[in-house]
Write an enzyme that holds these catalytic residues in place. Structure first.
Site, mmCIF file in Angstrom:
data_model
loop_
_atom_site.group_PDB
_atom_site.id
_atom_site.type_symbol
_atom_site.label_atom_id
_atom_site.label_comp_id
_atom_site.label_asym_id
_atom_site.label_seq_id
_atom_site.Cartn_x
_atom_site.Cartn_y
_atom_site.Cartn_z
ATOM 1 N N LYS A 175 0.873 -1.180 0.000
ATOM 2 C CA LYS A 175 0.000 0.000 0.000
ATOM 3 C C LYS A 175 0.907 1.226 0.000
ATOM 4 O O LYS A 175 0.774 2.137 0.819
ATOM 5 C CB LYS A 175 -0.922 -0.054 1.234
ATOM 6 C CG LYS A 175 -2.004 0.999 1.275
ATOM 7 C CD LYS A 175 -3.137 0.747 0.317
ATOM 8 C CE LYS A 175 -4.089 1.926 0.288
ATOM 9 N NZ LYS A 175 -5.156 1.809 -0.713
ATOM 10 N N ASP A 208 -5.625 -3.136 -2.184
ATOM 11 C CA ASP A 208 -7.080 -3.093 -2.433
ATOM 12 C C ASP A 208 -7.400 -3.620 -3.830
ATOM 13 O O ASP A 208 -8.327 -4.417 -4.025
ATOM 14 C CB ASP A 208 -7.683 -1.703 -2.188
ATOM 15 C CG ASP A 208 -6.733 -0.561 -2.476
ATOM 16 O OD1 ASP A 208 -5.535 -0.816 -2.678
ATOM 17 O OD2 ASP A 208 -7.183 0.602 -2.514
ATOM 18 N N ASP A 232 -1.909 -11.799 6.290
ATOM 19 C CA ASP A 232 -2.901 -12.458 7.142
ATOM 20 C C ASP A 232 -4.258 -12.437 6.441
ATOM 21 O O ASP A 232 -4.963 -13.454 6.342
ATOM 22 C CB ASP A 232 -2.972 -11.692 8.473
ATOM 23 C CG ASP A 232 -3.662 -12.488 9.562
ATOM 24 O OD1 ASP A 232 -4.042 -13.641 9.310
ATOM 25 O OD2 ASP A 232 -3.832 -11.949 10.668
#
Ligand code: NAD
Length: 337
Positions: A175, A208, A232
């Site tokens: 990100k 995303d 995770d």
């Protein structure tokens, strides 16, 4: 010399699936010796600590552990014992393969899914550096710590894994558009390591967008390398693509010790009913056998598991079957013979 394995039965469905897995391993005749030690909520209740010193000593001695899921209280209470063990032994690479198994119907059965998440397992948002600010928890702060050294180590592991497993591509998930410092560093290091592996394709993608791509075109992905928190989440997403949490194994690999477990948790909603699917832990045991260079035993166990799933008569309820844990396990033992 006999290889000893530290065995943690864990909480919730842990004891049910660990016992099932050990039964298959015993039938396989691996010669592994079990050293049972405690951890988790059950250990906390019985022994006053969720992670007894003896457990750490055992894993340190044996260098290999097979672990059932451990309960972590949400919001308050003791910190995750899974995270504590991984950190204690610096098990820096969390490897979670997600592959559609024979006989398991999924939305992607035609195109196929066969990807592996390699998650940085020691730092990032899970470094455990967090606190609340008084009065009355007016604010809270969690620090994301990412070091160049750990980025290098996990990215190199992902490329070496890809080479060893004869995989074609590594995708780095980040990100870095928003978390410019921490994720920017992870991306920069990944790009630089990628230049050392010109036999492996490399790309990167923002997390995303990755979620959307993974649920639409999971067949496009091969090896995914990412930070602790994203790994995770993405590995559970990957578990969903192949038919659920009951199927996905995980390995925590370190230089000095490694631990093998299912990706799923303690499944409190079905604990004690004897209906849990032990496939994920059994597949983790296959990874453990490979790690111990018991390749033939690993191949036999994998084959037996696949045969039972493909045949479909003894699959558990989470896969649309009617069998309980015991019946499934018996079928796997039968398929080994
Ligand atoms: P969970 O994975 O335990 O359960 C999610 C859902 O999947 C439940 O409906 C459960 O019944 C189902 N499920 C999971 N494993 C299954 C199996 N083998 N067979 C059939 N169905 C299965 O997730 P959760 O409810 O969010 O977490 C419960 C506890 O587990 C929490 O305390 C959490 O901290 C812990 N946890 C531990 C680990 C670990 O030990 N590595 C991992 C994840 C969660």
């Amino acid at each position: 010399m006999t290889q000893k394995v530290s065995l943690i039965r864990g909480d919730g469905i842990g004891p049910e699936i660990v016992d099932a897995t050990v039964r298959v391993l015993e039938e396989l005749g691996t010669g592994l010796e079990w050293e049972e030690v405690r951890a988790g909520s059950g250990a906390f209740e019985d022994l006053g600590t969720p992670l007894p010193e003896e457990t750490l000593l055992s894993i340190g001695r044996n260098k290999v552990a097979l672990k059932g899921p451990l309960e972590t209280p949400v919001g308050t209470g003791f910190r995750s014992i899974n995270v504590a063990i991984r950190k204690h032994f610096d098990m820096y690479a969390n490897v979670r393969p997600a592959k559609i198994l024979p006989g398991v119907e999924t939305r992607f059965s035609e195109t196929g899914v066969d990807l592996v998440t390699v998650r940085e397992n020691t730092e990032g948002a899970y470094a455990g550096i967090e606190h609340t600010i008084p009065p009355n928890r007016a604010a809270a702060e969690t620090i994301i710590l990412i070091t160049r050294w750990a980025c290098e180590r996990i990215c190199r592991y992902a490329f070496e894994y890809a080479r060893r497993a004869q995989r074609q591509k590594v995708t780095l998930v980040h990100k870095a558009n928003i978390l410019k410092e921490t994720n920017g560093l992870f991306l920069e290091v990944g790009q630089s390591i990628a230049r050392e592996y010109d036999d492996i394709e490399f790309d990167d993608i923002i997390v995303d967008n990755m979620c959307m791509q993974m649920v639409r075109w999971p067949e496009e992905f091969d090896v995914i390398v990412t930070t602790n928190l994203f790994g995770d989440i993405l590995s559970d997403l990957a578990a969903g693509l192949i038919g659920g949490l009951g199927l996905t194994p995980g390995a925590n690999i370190g230089k000095d010790a490694s631990m093998f477990e299912a990706v799923h948790g303690t499944a409190p909603d079905i604990a004690g009913e004897g209906i849990a699917n032990p496939t994920a832990l059994m597949r983790a045991a296959v990874m453990m056998l490979e790690h111990l260079e018991l390749a033939e035993e690993a191949r036999r166990m994998d084959k037996a598991l696949n045969a039972v799933l493909e045949e479909g008569q003894y699959v558990t309820r989470d896969l649309g079957g009617t069998a309980n844990t015991e019946e499934f396990t018996k079928a796997v033992v039968g398929a080994l013979r």
